[in-house]
Write a protein that holds these residues in place. Structure first.
Motif, PDB file in Angstrom:
ATOM      1  N   PHE A  73      -7.049   1.749 -12.257  1.00 30.53           N
ATOM      2  CA  PHE A  73      -6.321   0.974 -11.248  1.00 30.53           C
ATOM      3  C   PHE A  73      -5.797  -0.320 -11.872  1.00 30.53           C
ATOM      4  CE2 PHE A  73      -5.902  -2.306  -8.126  1.00 30.53           C
ATOM      5  CZ  PHE A  73      -5.573  -1.713  -6.923  1.00 30.53           C
ATOM      6  N   ILE A 124      -7.021   5.003   2.966  1.00 31.87           N
ATOM      7  CA  ILE A 124      -7.049   5.072   1.499  1.00 31.87           C
ATOM      8  C   ILE A 124      -7.508   6.462   1.059  1.00 31.87           C
ATOM      9  CG2 ILE A 124      -8.098   4.117  -0.604  1.00 31.87           C
ATOM     10  CD1 ILE A 124      -6.630   1.924   0.756  1.00 31.87           C
ATOM     11  N   LYS A 136      -3.158   7.211  -2.587  1.00 25.31           N
ATOM     12  CA  LYS A 136      -2.412   7.108  -1.342  1.00 25.31           C
ATOM     13  C   LYS A 136      -3.049   6.000  -0.512  1.00 25.31           C
ATOM     14  CE  LYS A 136      -0.796   9.968   2.473  1.00 25.31           C
ATOM     15  NZ  LYS A 136      -0.958  11.251   3.166  1.00 25.31           N
ATOM     16  N   ALA A 137      -2.201   5.169   0.092  1.00 29.65           N
ATOM     17  CA  ALA A 137      -2.726   4.084   0.916  1.00 29.65           C
ATOM     18  C   ALA A 137      -1.699   3.715   1.979  1.00 29.65           C
ATOM     19  CB  ALA A 137      -3.065   2.866   0.058  1.00 29.65           C
ATOM     20  N   ARG A 171       3.352   1.940  -1.535  1.00 29.93           N
ATOM     21  CA  ARG A 171       3.917   2.223  -2.863  1.00 29.93           C
ATOM     22  C   ARG A 171       2.862   2.698  -3.857  1.00 29.93           C
ATOM     23  NH1 ARG A 171       9.241  -0.541  -3.551  1.00 29.93           N
ATOM     24  NH2 ARG A 171       9.496   1.278  -4.841  1.00 29.93           N
ATOM     25  N   TYR A 172       1.588   2.721  -3.454  1.00 28.33           N
ATOM     26  CA  TYR A 172       0.515   3.142  -4.367  1.00 28.33           C
ATOM     27  C   TYR A 172       0.787   4.521  -4.958  1.00 28.33           C
ATOM     28  CZ  TYR A 172      -2.922  -0.622  -3.511  1.00 28.33           C
ATOM     29  OH  TYR A 172      -3.602  -1.811  -3.460  1.00 28.33           O
ATOM     30  N   ASN A 207      -0.377   4.266  -8.745  1.00 26.85           N
ATOM     31  CA  ASN A 207      -1.827   4.097  -8.769  1.00 26.85           C
ATOM     32  C   ASN A 207      -2.566   5.419  -9.016  1.00 26.85           C
ATOM     33  OD1 ASN A 207      -4.516   3.412  -8.167  1.00 26.85           O
ATOM     34  ND2 ASN A 207      -3.864   1.867  -6.703  1.00 26.85           N
ATOM     35  N   PHE A 225       0.806  -1.219   0.000  1.00 30.75           N
ATOM     36  CA  PHE A 225       0.000   0.000   0.000  1.00 30.75           C
ATOM     37  C   PHE A 225       0.840   1.270   0.000  1.00 30.75           C
ATOM     38  CE2 PHE A 225      -2.797  -3.115   2.300  1.00 30.75           C
ATOM     39  CZ  PHE A 225      -3.677  -3.315   1.253  1.00 30.75           C
ATOM     40  N   LEU A 234      -1.948  -1.429 -12.319  1.00 28.91           N
ATOM     41  CA  LEU A 234      -1.459  -2.636 -11.643  1.00 28.91           C
ATOM     42  C   LEU A 234      -0.817  -3.577 -12.663  1.00 28.91           C
ATOM     43  CD1 LEU A 234      -1.318  -4.442  -9.050  1.00 28.91           C
ATOM     44  CD2 LEU A 234      -3.546  -5.357  -9.767  1.00 28.91           C
TER      45      LEU A 234
END
Length: 147
Positions: free
Chosen positions: A131, A49, A36-37, A26-27, A31, A24, A135
């Motif tokens: 997303f 999140i 942000k996570a 690294r989102y 992403n 998370f 990914l």
């Protein structure tokens, strides 16, 4: 109840896709939807999140992880204020295929507000697609670098 479902095929091993999904912190690097996570993919844990949908301002929430089955399934629930107003059951299901990973991304919205929102939830599908593509790009790039 409203359901948004998307899928993408990723040419990378399911274990690598899982690692990217649950990293998370690294989102922020890749992403465009969940910008942000923070937190850990463990049942009972709370995540932090921040979403940014196209044309809308950022929205932050703190969902609770319900399922974290490494390499297979991640599910959390987010709520607005109290249960029954606006609930979102968010799921990621990873399936190993002969060519990599099939990645299902789904959210089931329930409560009073989703029923009143009509087509406003349709933009969520676009966010999921963004997303998914990010990914896929991240996992395939990491897989190529290690192959």
């Amino acid at each position: 109840m409203r359901v948004v479902e998307t899928n993408v095929k990723i040419s990378a091993p399911v274990s690598l896709v899982w690692d990217v999904l649950v990293s998370f912190d690294r989102y922020v690097e890749w992403n465009p939807f969940m910008v942000k996570a923070a937190g850990r993919a463990k049942p009972g844990e709370r995540l932090a999140i921040t979403l940014r949908q196209s044309g809308a301002r950022a929205m932050s929430f703190k969902p609770k992880v319900l399922v974290a089955d490494p390499g297979r399934h991640l599910r959390w629930i987010g709520r607005l204020l109290v249960p029954g107003i606006f609930d979102g059951m968010h799921e990621f299901i990873l399936t190993e295929t002969g060519r990599g990973t099939s990645f299902d991304h789904k959210e089931t919205f329930s409560g009073v507000l989703p029923a009143l929102m009509g087509s406003k939830l349709d933009s969520t599908a676009l966010g999921f697609e963004q997303f998914n593509q990010a990914l896929k790009d991240r996992a395939e790039s990491l897989h190529s670098a290690t192959s």
